[in-house]
Enzyme design. Structure first.
Site, short mmCIF file in Angstrom:
data_model
loop_
_atom_site.label_atom_id
_atom_site.label_comp_id
_atom_site.label_asym_id
_atom_site.label_seq_id
_atom_site.Cartn_x
_atom_site.Cartn_y
_atom_site.Cartn_z
CG ASP A 174 41.55 92.74 61.91
OD1 ASP A 174 41.48 91.52 61.69
OD2 ASP A 174 40.97 93.58 61.20
CG ASP A 232 33.70 102.18 57.18
OD1 ASP A 232 34.39 101.21 56.79
OD2 ASP A 232 33.63 102.51 58.38
CG HIS A 291 37.02 99.46 58.07
ND1 HIS A 291 35.67 99.53 58.35
CD2 HIS A 291 37.36 98.16 58.30
CE1 HIS A 291 35.23 98.35 58.74
NE2 HIS A 291 36.24 97.48 58.70
CD GLU A 310 36.35 101.36 62.21
OE1 GLU A 310 35.97 101.45 61.03
OE2 GLU A 310 35.77 100.67 63.05
C1 GLP Z 1 36.03 93.68 59.70
C2 GLP Z 1 37.50 93.27 59.63
C3 GLP Z 1 38.08 93.61 58.28
C4 GLP Z 1 37.21 93.01 57.20
C5 GLP Z 1 35.83 93.63 57.30
C6 GLP Z 1 34.88 93.18 56.20
O1 GLP Z 1 35.91 95.03 59.86
N1 GLP Z 1 38.30 93.89 60.62
O2 GLP Z 1 39.41 93.10 58.22
O3 GLP Z 1 37.78 93.26 55.96
O4 GLP Z 1 35.30 93.27 58.55
O5 GLP Z 1 34.20 92.03 56.52
P1 GLP Z 1 33.31 91.25 55.50
O6 GLP Z 1 34.25 90.55 54.59
O7 GLP Z 1 32.52 90.31 56.34
O8 GLP Z 1 32.48 92.25 54.77
#
Ligand code: GLP
Length: 276
Positions: A72, A140, A142, A147
Site C-alpha cells: 500500500d 482492528d 485490517h 479496513e
Molecule cells: C498500516 C499498514 C498495514 C500495517 C499496519 C500495522 O495500517 N497499512 O499494512 O500492517 O499499519 O502497522 P504496525 O505494524 O505499525 O502496527
C-alpha cells in the site's frame, strides 16, 4: 494454517526473516527466474527487515533476482516525505540490499489517475504471481489498508481510511490527526489471497484480539485478516503477547508443533553455494 509463536518480538522477527531467506534461497532465483515477494510497512516488520539486511551483509542471501511489491501507499503524500511508504521501504530495507530499484514496485499515491495506477499494479501482480506475500495487520484486523467491511475478494484500489487507522497512524505524523493522509492505495484482500503463500506478522498485546478474530472465529469481512483461513498456505508469526486472547488449548496445540515449524527455518547453504 500454521501459527508460529515465539517468546518475544525480536525472536518473531528473526523467525520471519529466516523463513523469507530460506524460501528465496530454495527457489534458486536467476535472471530467468525471479522470486516475487509482497511486502508490508509499519513498525512490526522493522525487526524482520533488519535481520534480512544482516543475512544479506553476511552473504547468505541476494535480492538481485527478487521482485518486490508493496501492499500500500498513502495518497497525496510526496514520495520523499519521511512517512511515505516509499521512504520507509528505501530507508529501512531497499537501500541496504542489492535489489535493482526497477524491481521494487510501490504504488504511486501521486499518480495523475489513481484508478489506472491501481489497475496497472494489479495487472503486474497478476502477471508475475506472488510467491510469498508478507503482511501485517492493524489492531482492528485490517490487512494492508483493507479496513473493516472491505470486500474479501477486493483488488488493488483507492481506499478511504477508517478513523481508527488514522488515529493509529497519527504517531507517525507528530500525533497531529490533520496531517495523516485520509486516502490510500492498497492491494485488495483478493490480491493477497492470490499469492502462493502468505505470512502475516502479528506482535504485541494490542493485536491480541485481532489474532483471536483471525484464527479462532469465522471468516468475517469486519476482520479482513480472517479471510486467510481460506488460503491454502498461510503462516501467522506472532509473539506471546499477541496470543493473550487465544484459548490456552489453541496456544498449546500450536506450540506443540514448533519443532515441526522450526525445521522451516533451519539454516540452508548460502546462496553462493547454489550458483549454477
Ligand atoms: C498500516 C499498514 C498495514 C500495517 C499496519 C500495522 O495500517 N497499512 O499494512 O500492517 O499499519 O502497522 P504496525 O505494524 O505499525 O502496527
Amino acid at each position: 494454517m500454521r501459527l508460529v509463536i515465539l517468546d518475544e518480538y525480536n525472536l518473531a522477527s528473526e523467525w520471519a526473516a529466516k523463513y523469507i531467506r530460506n524460501r528465496i534461497v530454495q527457489f534458486m532465483p536467476g535472471p530467468d527466474k525471479f522470486f516475487t515477494l509482497g511486502l508490508p510497512t509499519g513498525s512490526t516488520p522493522l525487526g524482520c527487515y533488519k535481520k534480512l539486511i544482516e543475512y544479506h551483509t553476511s552473504g547468505d542471501i541476494s535480492f538481485k533476482y527478487v521482485k518486490t511489491f508493496n501492499m500500500d501507499e498513502y495518497v497525496g503524500l510526496p514520495r520523499d516525505h519521511p512517512e511515505s511508504y516509499h521512504s520507509y521501504m528505501w530507508n529501512n530495507f531497499f537501500k541496504h540490499i542489492d535489489i535493482d530499484p526497477a524491481n521494487a514496485h510501490i504504488l504511486d499515491g501521486n499518480a495523475p489517475d489513481l484508478q489506472k495506477e491501481c489497475e496497472a499494479f494489479e495487472q503486474k501482480l497478476r502477471s508475475w504471481g506472488i510467491d510469498l506475500f508478507v503482511g501485517g495487520i492493524g489492531p482492528d484486523g485490517h490487512i494492508a489498508f483493507n479496513e473493516p467491511g472491505s470486500s474479501l475478494v477486493s483488488r488493488t484500489r483507492v481506499k478511504t481510511l477508517a478513523k481508527d487507522t488514522i488515529v493509529a497512524n497519527a504517531r507517525f505524523f507528530g500525533n497531529d490527526l490533520s496531517k495523516v493522509p485520509t486516502m490510500t492505495l492498497t492491494v485488495g484482500v483478493g490480491t493477497v489471497m492470490d499469492a502462493r503463500e502468505v505470512m502475516i506478522l502479528i506482535t504485541g498485546a494490542h493485536k491480541a484480539f485481532a489474532l483471536y478474530k483471525a484464527i479462532e472465529e469465522g471468516v468475517n469481512h469486519m476482520w479482513t485478516v480472517s479471510a486467510f483461513q481460506q488460503h491454502p498456505r498461510t503462516i501467522f508469526v506472532c509473539d506471546e503477547d499477541a496470543t493473550l486472547e487465544l484459548r490456552v488449548k489453541t496456544v498449546k496445540y500450536f506450540k506443540g508443533l514448533m519443532h515441526v515449524h522450526n525445521k522451516l527455518v533451519d539454516p540452508l547453504h548460502s546462496m553462493k553455494d547454489y550458483k549454477n
